[in-house]
Design a protein around this motif. Structure first.
Motif, PDB file in Angstrom:
ATOM      1  N   SER A   1       0.812  -1.273  -0.023  1.00 24.19           N
ATOM      2  CA  SER A   1      -0.104   0.086  -0.024  1.00 24.19           C
ATOM      3  C   SER A   1       0.797   1.428   0.089  1.00 24.19           C
ATOM      4  CB  SER A   1      -0.741   0.100   1.165  1.00 24.19           C
ATOM      5  OG  SER A   1      -1.751  -1.123   1.218  1.00 24.19           O
ATOM      6  N   ASP A   2       0.992   1.978  -1.276  1.00 26.55           N
ATOM      7  CA  ASP A   2       1.683   2.874  -1.325  1.00 26.55           C
ATOM      8  C   ASP A   2       1.378   4.283  -0.701  1.00 26.55           C
ATOM      9  OD1 ASP A   2       4.362   3.880  -3.262  1.00 26.55           O
ATOM     10  OD2 ASP A   2       3.134   5.530  -2.687  1.00 26.55           O
ATOM     11  N   PRO A   3       1.979   5.070   0.286  1.00 24.69           N
ATOM     12  CA  PRO A   3       1.528   6.129   1.130  1.00 24.69           C
ATOM     13  C   PRO A   3       0.697   7.271   0.059  1.00 24.69           C
ATOM     14  CG  PRO A   3       4.054   6.045   0.971  1.00 24.69           C
ATOM     15  CD  PRO A   3       3.424   4.762   0.598  1.00 24.69           C
TER      16      PRO A   3
ATOM     17  N   PHE B   1      -2.866   6.742  11.437  1.00 25.78           N
ATOM     18  CA  PHE B   1      -3.435   5.888  12.379  1.00 25.78           C
ATOM     19  C   PHE B   1      -2.511   5.803  13.517  1.00 25.78           C
ATOM     20  CE2 PHE B   1      -4.981   2.294  14.752  1.00 25.78           C
ATOM     21  CZ  PHE B   1      -6.557   2.816  14.895  1.00 25.78           C
ATOM     22  N   PRO B   2      -2.628   5.866  14.937  1.00 22.80           N
ATOM     23  CA  PRO B   2      -4.036   6.263  15.591  1.00 22.80           C
ATOM     24  C   PRO B   2      -4.062   7.825  15.700  1.00 22.80           C
ATOM     25  CG  PRO B   2      -2.274   5.741  17.047  1.00 22.80           C
ATOM     26  CD  PRO B   2      -1.683   5.588  15.971  1.00 22.80           C
ATOM     27  N   ASN B   3      -3.371   8.479  15.335  1.00 24.29           N
ATOM     28  CA  ASN B   3      -3.615   9.976  15.381  1.00 24.29           C
ATOM     29  C   ASN B   3      -4.434  10.583  14.160  1.00 24.29           C
ATOM     30  OD1 ASN B   3      -1.759  10.090  17.608  1.00 24.29           O
ATOM     31  ND2 ASN B   3      -0.071   9.841  16.273  1.00 24.29           N
TER      32      ASN B   3
ATOM     33  N   LEU C   1      -3.184   5.136   6.887  1.00 27.79           N
ATOM     34  CA  LEU C   1      -2.688   3.923   7.026  1.00 27.79           C
ATOM     35  C   LEU C   1      -1.295   4.169   7.532  1.00 27.79           C
ATOM     36  CD1 LEU C   1      -3.192   0.751   6.549  1.00 27.79           C
ATOM     37  CD2 LEU C   1      -1.699   0.980   4.711  1.00 27.79           C
ATOM     38  N   PRO C   2      -0.667   3.569   8.937  1.00 20.35           N
ATOM     39  CA  PRO C   2       0.680   3.625   9.294  1.00 20.35           C
ATOM     40  C   PRO C   2       1.605   2.901   8.381  1.00 20.35           C
ATOM     41  CG  PRO C   2      -0.736   2.126  10.554  1.00 20.35           C
ATOM     42  CD  PRO C   2      -1.779   2.864   9.777  1.00 20.35           C
TER      43      PRO C   2
ATOM     44  N   PRO D   1      -8.207   4.450   4.226  1.00 20.49           N
ATOM     45  CA  PRO D   1      -6.964   3.877   4.121  1.00 20.49           C
ATOM     46  C   PRO D   1      -6.879   2.598   4.875  1.00 20.49           C
ATOM     47  CG  PRO D   1      -6.737   6.292   4.445  1.00 20.49           C
ATOM     48  CD  PRO D   1      -8.260   6.045   4.742  1.00 20.49           C
ATOM     49  N   VAL D   2      -7.490   2.451   5.671  1.00 17.55           N
ATOM     50  CA  VAL D   2      -7.218   1.221   6.622  1.00 17.55           C
ATOM     51  C   VAL D   2      -7.935   0.121   6.131  1.00 17.55           C
ATOM     52  CG1 VAL D   2      -6.715   2.459   8.600  1.00 17.55           C
ATOM     53  CG2 VAL D   2      -8.856   1.936   8.541  1.00 17.55           C
TER      54      VAL D   2
END
Length: 775
Positions: free
Chosen positions: A266-268, A280-282, A286-287, A577-578
């Motif tokens: 999964s590319d940022p 996440f979690p802020n 996706l982290p 994203p997640v």
């Protein structure tokens, strides 16, 4: 207005005679039907814990005011279109918004997402039992559990998958080891032992090693660009990023071009873009340790029982048959995080990738195939297990008072890869509240004119297994009786506006439902107004997309020709994203998607409104002119893109054009007939004849033999794209044939597919042109 004059006793007699699907709560298994001892079950549960199950997700939240259901009293006339609320008559379409509660949906979701519930797990099976028990307690006329035995795949806990970079000089010298065993937990609860290790279902099993090639999104055009650069794949593993097309298409294309294995990350750029929300979690992104699970199966339903329900005793193919049919890959495939992907991508040498291939990992993306350090190679080993497991669909019905044999279906899948905060439990939580609302109405004696069917599907994530097996099992019943299928997969993954996909017949009811639903965003009066602002031109109606695949509407539309829709509250311009990660949890939904759950409520009101419009309106509220407009527009666009190429092959669009003209004229004439009939008192026979035409229209586009090389997709107007299962393709048989003709020059098949399309459009026109009264 036409009214139904039936007492409750008469309604019960009609229901017993009609028996829309079945008439009692039961388990449908592969060999037998076993009745639940439900009255005893409910009594014991009530004694043991005040109906302990009610303390969980499906708590009966209907009884207020001394046992009365919010002071609503039903009116049995008018097909269930009215209820008595506060002593006065009120349309049921307006009443449902008062009864549905955002807080209930929030509590449902909280309980649903406590622990993982992948298909075939004990937790997912328990949720099926809880739903069945609760729907029965709400006064549903029947609640059934249908069991099917299907082939699933899981990571092998004793031999997990392996992905690393090794020295080519010393194979035992591991330079970097990717995390293929666990997705790093970031908030409380994510470290649950039932979290499944990262994997792609139906990946090939085995080991591969070689150099590494970056192929962007893994699309056909991406591979073809590298072919034009004379890059060979047969000694390499490929790495691609998620997005643009279905992951299963990526895997099969990689195999087709000769790759030894495939890595997907999964590319940022798409999942955690620079300048966007924090990780996440802020925030909602996706982290760098997050990743996406998912199926690779291109065939909807159980791969061992194509075209037949997966019941005990039915013939089962060999898995090799699925491999030979290219519906599952034989090469190993593994998902990874973008933190790990950086280690692989940063080592690739060779030519720099094109600008539009550059993602947002802080490196220069090169194509390969060699590593910049020529002494390194990639090793991939997939050890996933194949297991036969029982999956369970829950089907609940409220029988109609006037036409109990006609079915309006609402469905959502229950299984999740992990916790399923948005996918699918946001939808399951809304479906549970819809059952609650219907339970409140039922306590007053209210019934819809037609039968409502609520469906909780299992094993959707593995490629729509539950819904496909059930539609195959009941195909003849559904073909004859189903009027529409209304799907919610993810109810809410954003809060910008509603997003809709549908067959054209349902456009009118969708627009009406959104116009009647209060917008959660106070800036707009209704959901329609917000939707129009984001997704429409002033003075025009908002855009409704076509249906591809990827959720449970597919077998209803693609195999049976049942008018369908699929929708969600979405984030403008991006998916969430997640998706399919361990972080798709209640925490994510509550903090980043829908803090007060009012968007969930809006989805529930729209969903039930659409269903009740169809179930309580004597003359079906479908508009055929929307189909005509769609058909004309689609043919014009197709001609602009392809007519020159076709003429070079001595193929014309004359028959298609004349068929569409015939269809357009038929739609215009029939719509006038419908509009005139809506202002009249119709007899039962006249109403039935008009409704039968509306029901049959979508069926006219079904070709029993299916699309070229994809016999499980049979709709000639809509189907998933052959190179992207997620996307909808218009005139798919012709488009598929033209795609193949560019490589194999089989223009006879193109001409055949054009003729099939034209003839089926004529079939639809003939249905509408048939005399309303017997000749």
């Amino acid at each position: 207005m036409e009214k139904a004059y039936f007492s409750e006793d008469e309604v019960d007699k009609r229901n017993k005679l009609a028996r829309p699907l079945c008439d009692e709560i039961s388990i449908k298994s592969s060999t037998h039907r076993r009745d639940y001892p439900l009255s005893l079950t409910l009594l014991l549960l009530g004694v043991a814990g005040g109906l302990l199950i009610g303390k969980c997700v499906f708590e009966d939240q209907t009884v207020e005011n001394g046992g009365k259901a919010n002071n609503i009293i039903s009116s049995t006339a008018n097909w269930g279109r009215y209820v008595i609320e506060g002593g006065s008559e009120k349309p049921v379409l307006e009443a449902i918004a008062d009864v549905m509660k955002a807080e209930n949906i929030m509590n449902n979701l909280k309980e649903l997402t406590l622990v993982p519930h992948i298909a075939g797990s004990d937790r997912n099976n328990k949720l099926a039992d809880e739903l069945a028990t609760q729907w029965h307690s709400y006064g549903f006329d029947s609640v059934d559990i249908y069991n099917y035995t299907v082939l699933l795949t899981h990571p092998n806990r004793s031999s997990l998958n392996v992905l690393n970079i090794r020295s080519s000089d010393d194979f035992d010298d591991i330079v970097f080891e990717a995390n293929t065993t666990v997705e790093e937990p970031l908030v409380d609860g994510e470290d649950n032992p039932d979290v499944v290790a990262p994997f792609n279902a139906y990946s090939g099993v085995g080991a591969a090693n070689g150099s590494l090639i970056y192929v962007n999104y893994g699309r056909y055009e991406d591979f073809e660009l590298l072919v034009s650069k004379r890059i060979l794949f047969n000694s390499s593993i490929c790495i691609v990023r998620y997005g643009r097309i279905f992951r299963g298409n990526k895997a099969l294309l990689a195999q087709r071009y000769g790759c030894r294995g495939l890595i997907i990350y999964s590319d940022p750029e798409y999942y955690a873009p620079r300048g966007g929300s924090p990780s996440f979690p802020n925030g909602w992104s996706l982290p760098d340790t997050g990743l996406q699970r998912g199926t690779l199966n291109l065939m909807d339903g159980d791969v061992l029982t194509p075209d037949m329900p997966a019941i005990d005793g039915v013939h089962r193919c060999l898995y090799q048959d699925a491999l030979d049919a290219n519906v599952v890959p034989s090469i190993p495939v593994q998902p990874i995080s973008y933190r790990d992907a950086e280690q692989f991508l940063s080592r690739i040498g060779g030519e720099e990738a094109p600008e539009d291939w550059q993602g947002q990992i802080n490196i220069t993306y090169n194509i390969g195939p060699e590593f910049s350090d020529g002494s390194e190679i990639v090793y991939l080993e997939v050890n996933n297990e194949f297991v036969n497991k029982t999956i369970r669909n829950v089907i609940g019905q409220i029988h109609g008072s006037v036409e109990p044999d006609k079915l309006v279906l609402l469905g959502n899948h229950r299984d999740a890869w992990v916790f399923g905060g948005a996918d699918p439990s946001s939808g399951t939580a809304v479906l549970a509240e819809i059952a609650n609302v219907l339970g409140q109405l039922r306590k007053t004696g209210w019934r819809p004119g037609r039968t409502l069917v609520l469906c909780s599907w299992d094993a959707e994530e593995y490629s729509l297994l539950g819904s496909t097996e059930w539609t195959q099992d009941l195909s003849k019943v559904l073909y004859d009786r189903a009027l529409s299928y209304l799907n919610i997969d993810i109810a809410v993954y954003g809060h910008d506006h509603i997003g809709m996909q549908s067959t054209p017949l349902l456009h009118d009811v969708i627009y009406k439902a959104t116009k009647m639903t209060k917008c959660p965003n106070p800036q707009y009066p209704t959901v329609y107004d917000e939707w129009q602002h984001y997704n429409g031109v002033p003075g025009t109606r908002p855009y409704i997309g076509t249906l591809g695949s990827g959720s449970d509407y597919t077998p209803f539309l693609q195999n049976l020709g049942i008018a369908s829709t699929n929708f969600a509250y979405i984030s403008d311009g991006t998916f969430y994203p997640v998706y399919h990660s361990v972080h798709d949890t209640f925490y994510w939904v509550e903090n980043f998607a829908d803090m007060n759950f009012e968007h969930h409520k809006a989805v529930g009101v729209i969903w039930l409104n659409i269903a009740l419009q169809i179930a309580t309106t004597p003359l079906l509220p479908f508009n055929v002119t929307d189909y005509a407009v769609f058909m004309e527009t689609s043919v014009d666009e197709f001609a602009q893109l392809n007519e020159k190429t076709l003429l070079e092959q001595n193929i014309t669009l004359h028959l298609l054009n004349t068929s569409v003209e015939m269809f357009t004229e038929a739609c215009a004439g029939f719509q006038l007939e419908l509009d005139h009939a809506r202002d009249k008192e119709l007899g039962d026979n006249d109403r039935r004849m008009l409704n039968n035409k509306l029901q049959s229209l979508e069926r006219a586009f079904i070709f029993p033999d299916g699309l070229p090389n994809r016999p499980f997709f049979k709709h000639l107007i809509f189907a998933p794209s052959a190179i992207n299962q997620y996307a909808g393709s218009v005139f798919p048989g012709v488009v598929d044939a033209m795609f193949e003709a560019t490589s194999f020059a089989d223009w006879q098949e193109v001409d055949r597919q054009l003729s099939l399309l034209a003839v089926h459009i004529r079939y639809a026109a003939n249905i509408l042109n048939q005399y309303t009264k017997p000749i």
